[in-house]
Write an enzyme that holds these catalytic residues in place. Structure first.
Site, PDB file in Angstrom:
ATOM      1  N   THR A 200      35.929  58.082   9.207  1.00  0.00           N
ATOM      2  CA  THR A 200      36.663  56.901   9.610  1.00  0.00           C
ATOM      3  C   THR A 200      35.849  55.770   9.950  1.00  0.00           C
ATOM      4  O   THR A 200      34.722  55.994  10.294  1.00  0.00           O
ATOM      5  CB  THR A 200      37.188  57.196  10.998  1.00  0.00           C
ATOM      6  OG1 THR A 200      38.270  58.452  10.712  1.00  0.00           O
ATOM      7  CG2 THR A 200      38.045  56.381  11.664  1.00  0.00           C
ATOM      8  N   THR A 218      41.459  54.417   8.990  1.00  0.00           N
ATOM      9  CA  THR A 218      41.118  55.420   8.289  1.00  0.00           C
ATOM     10  C   THR A 218      42.405  56.078   7.455  1.00  0.00           C
ATOM     11  O   THR A 218      43.642  55.553   7.634  1.00  0.00           O
ATOM     12  CB  THR A 218      40.845  56.722   9.373  1.00  0.00           C
ATOM     13  OG1 THR A 218      40.491  58.067   8.389  1.00  0.00           O
ATOM     14  CG2 THR A 218      42.055  57.362  10.068  1.00  0.00           C
ATOM     15  N   ARG A 228      51.101  63.497   9.524  1.00  0.00           N
ATOM     16  CA  ARG A 228      50.334  64.036  10.304  1.00  0.00           C
ATOM     17  C   ARG A 228      49.536  62.720  10.621  1.00  0.00           C
ATOM     18  O   ARG A 228      49.149  61.849   9.951  1.00  0.00           O
ATOM     19  CB  ARG A 228      49.292  64.946  10.049  1.00  0.00           C
ATOM     20  CG  ARG A 228      47.764  65.140  10.535  1.00  0.00           C
ATOM     21  CD  ARG A 228      46.966  64.287  10.493  1.00  0.00           C
ATOM     22  NE  ARG A 228      45.723  64.742  11.105  1.00  0.00           N
ATOM     23  CZ  ARG A 228      44.425  64.114  11.081  1.00  0.00           C
ATOM     24  NH1 ARG A 228      44.322  62.646  10.522  1.00  0.00           N
ATOM     25  NH2 ARG A 228      43.394  64.374  11.843  1.00  0.00           N
ATOM     26  N   GLY A 252      35.579  61.707  12.791  1.00  0.00           N
ATOM     27  CA  GLY A 252      35.489  63.354  12.420  1.00  0.00           C
ATOM     28  C   GLY A 252      37.088  63.893  12.461  1.00  0.00           C
ATOM     29  O   GLY A 252      37.771  63.091  12.485  1.00  0.00           O
TER      30      GLY A 252
HETATM   31  N1  GLY Z   1      39.589  60.672  12.635  1.00  0.00           N
HETATM   32  C1  GLY Z   1      40.266  60.756  11.602  1.00  0.00           C
HETATM   33  C2  GLY Z   1      41.274  61.780  11.384  1.00  0.00           C
HETATM   34  O1  GLY Z   1      41.070  62.619  11.977  1.00  0.00           O
HETATM   35  O2  GLY Z   1      42.309  61.069  11.228  1.00  0.00           O
END
Ligand code: GLY
Length: 351
Positions: A200, A218, A228, A252
């Site tokens: 990200t 991201t 999601r 992460g």
């Molecule tokens: N850190 C970005 C995600 O899990 O979507």
């Protein structure tokens, strides 16, 4: 003192502290003891200072500083910095070049936050738009809301004439087809799909006027279930900016960040006096203490405070992050935290 001398002076202070810490705490370069790690702590410096996740943050940092030099605001600078990475279709983690969801469609999440006025804008599960960071800014600036998702976010983007792009790149489509052909059964509504690497871009700016800004963008967990949403667009999880204290951002596995409101926690620890790096470390330690997965979390954080001190920490071997100011731009290695020593890791050593 003129600004350049002050910068040189704070840089000297950083180097002095770095040298002192390296002598005083050689173990930090080796065993990763989650109980004792603090890493090498950066000294204060005047803005602009920009810090972002991963080496691909370096050109974004440089674009952020360029935008400021050209007269852009702190918010413009963060937006333009992140747009640069969103435009890179070879990046599998940010923008429309990202890894798609389990149905082969890229769904993007982003948010932006400004210290002055404590304002925020956010979008999630956006399909087919090149710059979710700009849509998030528009949500912040033109609506009474903070977050728009899915259909509503895309209708909003269309009404405001945002630039469209491919739903998925040819390369990612081929990789997804291969992945799908290897799945025992369709994953929609079924078991959690395997997680190919995803990163990200979180980017934090201390502007020359002392104000703080941040943004996050991201494509999320590769082959995720449709719909999601991760930590990145969630204010307080993937990003948090508090103009009185500092700012923090995450990269992460979002599920391991958002259950703990981790970026908010980091800022609150800085409010209590922790150096940004100490705050990142302490939050990882706290999460690992409570979480059944321990340190096996794949979570990484960056943080900066109002004094221009910055830091980062991650689980395992840590991660690389990018930092830039008026007189430097580089990639550094974060402290890594695990329950067991795992060999040489970083301690904010410039790469
Ligand atoms: N850190 C970005 C995600 O899990 O979507």
């Amino acid at each position: 003192m003129p600004t350049t001398s002050r910068l040189a002076s704070s840089r000297r202070e950083f180097l002095r502290q770095t040298a002192t810490a390296a002598v005083a705490a050689p173990a930090l370069f080796h065993a990763v003891s989650a109980e004792t790690a603090t890493g090498i702590l950066s000294g204060p410096q005047k803005g602009p200072v920009v810090i972002s996740t991963w080496p691909f943050g370096k050109p974004s940092n440089e674009q952020t500083l360029k935008t400021l030099r050209e007269g852009g605001s702190g918010l413009d600078a963060v937006e333009q910095g992140i747009r640069l990475t969103e435009s890179d279709l070879s990046n599998p983690s940010v923008g429309l070049g990202g890894i798609p969801n389990s149905e082969g469609i890229v769904q993007l999440d982003a948010c932006i936050m400004t210290g002055p006025g404590h304002r925020a804008g956010s979008v999630a599960a956006v399909i087919g738009y090149q710059h979710p960071i700009s849509i998030a800014r528009k949500v912040m600036e033109t609506t009474k809301h903070v977050m728009l998702v899915g259909e509503g976010a895309m209708r909003f983007a269309q009404e405001h004439g945002f630039e469209k792009g491919p739903e998925v790149t040819d390369g990612q489509r081929e990789a997804w087809k291969k992945w799908r052909s290897e799945q025992p059964k369709p994953t929609v509504g079924g078991a959690r799909p395997p997680a190919p690497n995803h990163d990200t871009l979180a980017l934090l700016l201390l502007a020359p006027d002392g104000n703080l800004y941040g943004g996050c963008s991201t494509s999320g967990w590769g082959y995720k279930l449709p719909g999601r949403v991760g930590d990145s667009p969630i204010i307080g999880s993937g990003l948090y900016v508090d103009n009185e204290v500092g700012a923090a951002g995450a990269t992460g596995i979002g599920e391991n960040v958002m259950r703990y409101c981790a970026s908010f926690l980091i800022v609150e620890l800085m409010r209590q006096g922790r150096h940004p790096q100490e705050a990142c470390i302490e939050v990882i330690q706290r999460i690992a203490r409570q979480d059944p997965k321990g340190f096996d979390l794949s979570i990484n954080f960056i943080a900066i405070d109002r004094q221009g001190r910055y830091g980062a920490a991650g689980t395992g071997t840590g991660f690389q992050y990018a930092v830039a100011a008026s007189d430097f731009s580089r990639v550094e290695q974060s402290v890594g935290l695990t329950s067991a020593p795992i060999g040489p890791v970083g301690g904010n050593r410039p790469k």
